[in-house]
Motif scaffolding. Structure first.
Motif, PDB file in Angstrom:
ATOM      1  N   ARG A   7      27.009 -13.517  11.351  1.00 17.72           N
ATOM      2  CA  ARG A   7      27.258 -14.378  10.204  1.00 17.72           C
ATOM      3  C   ARG A   7      26.697 -13.706   8.966  1.00 17.72           C
ATOM      4  O   ARG A   7      26.238 -12.564   9.019  1.00 17.72           O
ATOM      5  CB  ARG A   7      26.614 -15.754  10.433  1.00 17.72           C
ATOM      6  N   GLU A   8      26.735 -14.382   7.846  1.00 16.28           N
ATOM      7  CA  GLU A   8      26.244 -13.818   6.591  1.00 16.28           C
ATOM      8  C   GLU A   8      24.893 -14.432   6.241  1.00 16.28           C
ATOM      9  O   GLU A   8      24.633 -15.603   6.516  1.00 16.28           O
ATOM     10  CB  GLU A   8      27.244 -14.089   5.473  1.00 16.28           C
ATOM     11  N   ALA A   9      24.052 -13.627   5.611  1.00 18.75           N
ATOM     12  CA  ALA A   9      22.749 -14.118   5.162  1.00 18.75           C
ATOM     13  C   ALA A   9      22.359 -13.374   3.890  1.00 18.75           C
ATOM     14  O   ALA A   9      23.027 -12.426   3.464  1.00 18.75           O
ATOM     15  CB  ALA A   9      21.691 -13.921   6.247  1.00 18.75           C
ATOM     16  N   LEU A  10      21.275 -13.819   3.274  1.00 19.91           N
ATOM     17  CA  LEU A  10      20.710 -13.140   2.111  1.00 19.91           C
ATOM     18  C   LEU A  10      19.564 -12.246   2.567  1.00 19.91           C
ATOM     19  O   LEU A  10      18.808 -12.595   3.473  1.00 19.91           O
ATOM     20  CB  LEU A  10      20.201 -14.148   1.080  1.00 19.91           C
ATOM     21  N   TYR A  11      19.448 -11.102   1.906  1.00 25.05           N
ATOM     22  CA  TYR A  11      18.414 -10.123   2.234  1.00 25.05           C
ATOM     23  C   TYR A  11      17.778  -9.600   0.954  1.00 25.05           C
ATOM     24  O   TYR A  11      18.363  -9.675  -0.125  1.00 25.05           O
ATOM     25  CB  TYR A  11      19.003  -8.928   2.991  1.00 25.05           C
ATOM     26  N   TRP A  12      16.597  -9.004   1.112  1.00 18.06           N
ATOM     27  CA  TRP A  12      15.947  -8.272   0.029  1.00 18.06           C
ATOM     28  C   TRP A  12      16.422  -6.824   0.055  1.00 18.06           C
ATOM     29  O   TRP A  12      16.712  -6.269   1.126  1.00 18.06           O
ATOM     30  CB  TRP A  12      14.433  -8.315   0.164  1.00 18.06           C
ATOM     31  N   TYR A  13      16.462  -6.198  -1.118  1.00 14.71           N
ATOM     32  CA  TYR A  13      16.913  -4.814  -1.258  1.00 14.71           C
ATOM     33  C   TYR A  13      15.921  -4.021  -2.102  1.00 14.71           C
ATOM     34  O   TYR A  13      15.199  -4.581  -2.942  1.00 14.71           O
ATOM     35  CB  TYR A  13      18.283  -4.770  -1.936  1.00 14.71           C
ATOM     36  N   SER A  14      15.929  -2.704  -1.896  1.00  8.10           N
ATOM     37  CA  SER A  14      15.115  -1.809  -2.712  1.00  8.10           C
ATOM     38  C   SER A  14      15.829  -1.546  -4.037  1.00  8.10           C
ATOM     39  O   SER A  14      17.009  -1.899  -4.213  1.00  8.10           O
ATOM     40  CB  SER A  14      14.875  -0.487  -1.987  1.00  8.10           C
ATOM     41  N   GLU A  15      15.135  -0.886  -4.958  1.00  4.88           N
ATOM     42  CA  GLU A  15      15.736  -0.568  -6.252  1.00  4.88           C
ATOM     43  C   GLU A  15      16.931   0.366  -6.091  1.00  4.88           C
ATOM     44  O   GLU A  15      17.854   0.354  -6.913  1.00  4.88           O
ATOM     45  CB  GLU A  15      14.691   0.078  -7.169  1.00  4.88           C
TER      46      GLU A  15
END
Length: 219
Positions: free
Chosen positions: A186-194
């Motif tokens: 499924r889809e989710a939100l994640y943190w990302y690097s610069e």
């Protein structure tokens, strides 16, 4: 720390810890909890942040300091991760030296919750810098995009462009990506690097380690 202007306000021990409103769907808990557990991994050595899930924020910019706003998730920086080594029942701005959340997250459900109007106005008055609205199911109904990031500029929220969206004041980006939930993707939100690299979950890190270890054994 409580300043003079907050002396007569109730303490967190005296305030309700929830508005007792049930969530409309599983995503309202799942999505912010994924972000929380990722932060525990990414910022494991830091003690200057707090991420709340479905927790009341008590503040003095609304109709009453006894009426909280309850985002699905929020991030504050420059506060103790665990106050006096204990868990918070709610986030009380006047007990956090006036530090308001840097980011608020709302996951839109079948029942509209004022994400695009009333809550947006509340977060603007409170001074929340980034407001993220995740609306994968009802975005056509609401005539918005499935994922929107707003930034507070001159007292009003302005829709931002780009995904993942980098937030320099937070030191993280945020965006969507597939999430393996048991046998379902499924889809989710994640943190990302610069640089736009998605931070992997501990489970993904372990799987990559296993794959690399297996390749070494096969050589």
């Amino acid at each position: 720390m409580v300043t003079d202007r907050w002396l007569h306000l109730p303490s967190s021990a005296e305030l309700p810890c929830s508005d007792d409103t049930p969530v409309d769907n599983e995503d309202q808990n799942l999505i912010p909890n994924i972000l929380l557990f990722l932060l525990k991994f990414i910022w494991a050595e830091r003690n200057d942040w707090f991420f709340g899930v479905d927790m009341g924020i008590y503040h003095t910019t609304g109709v009453s300091p006894l009426v909280p706003v309850v985002p699905d998730g929020f991030l504050s920086l420059g506060v103790e991760r665990h106050k006096a080594g204990e868990s918070r029942k709610s986030y009380v701005v006047w007990e956090e030296a006036g530090v308001v959340p840097m980011l608020a997250l709302e996951v839109v459900s079948l029942t509209p919750g004022g994400e695009y109007d009333a809550k947006m106005a509340t977060y603007a008055r409170l001074g929340v810098l980034y407001y993220v609205i995740y609306n994968p199911q009802y975005w056509r109904r609401d005539q918005h995009q499935p994922f929107e990031v707003y930034k507070l500029q001159d007292g009003a929220y302005q829709l931002q462009i780009g995904e993942p969206y980098w937030m320099p004041e937070v030191g993280l980006g945020i965006g969507r990506s597939p999430y393996q939930d048991g046998t379902v993707v499924r889809e989710a939100l994640y943190w990302y690097s610069e640089q736009g690299r998605r931070y992997l979950t501990p489970e993904e890190q372990l799987e990559r380690y296993r794959q690399r270890f297996g390749e070494l054994l096969d050589e």
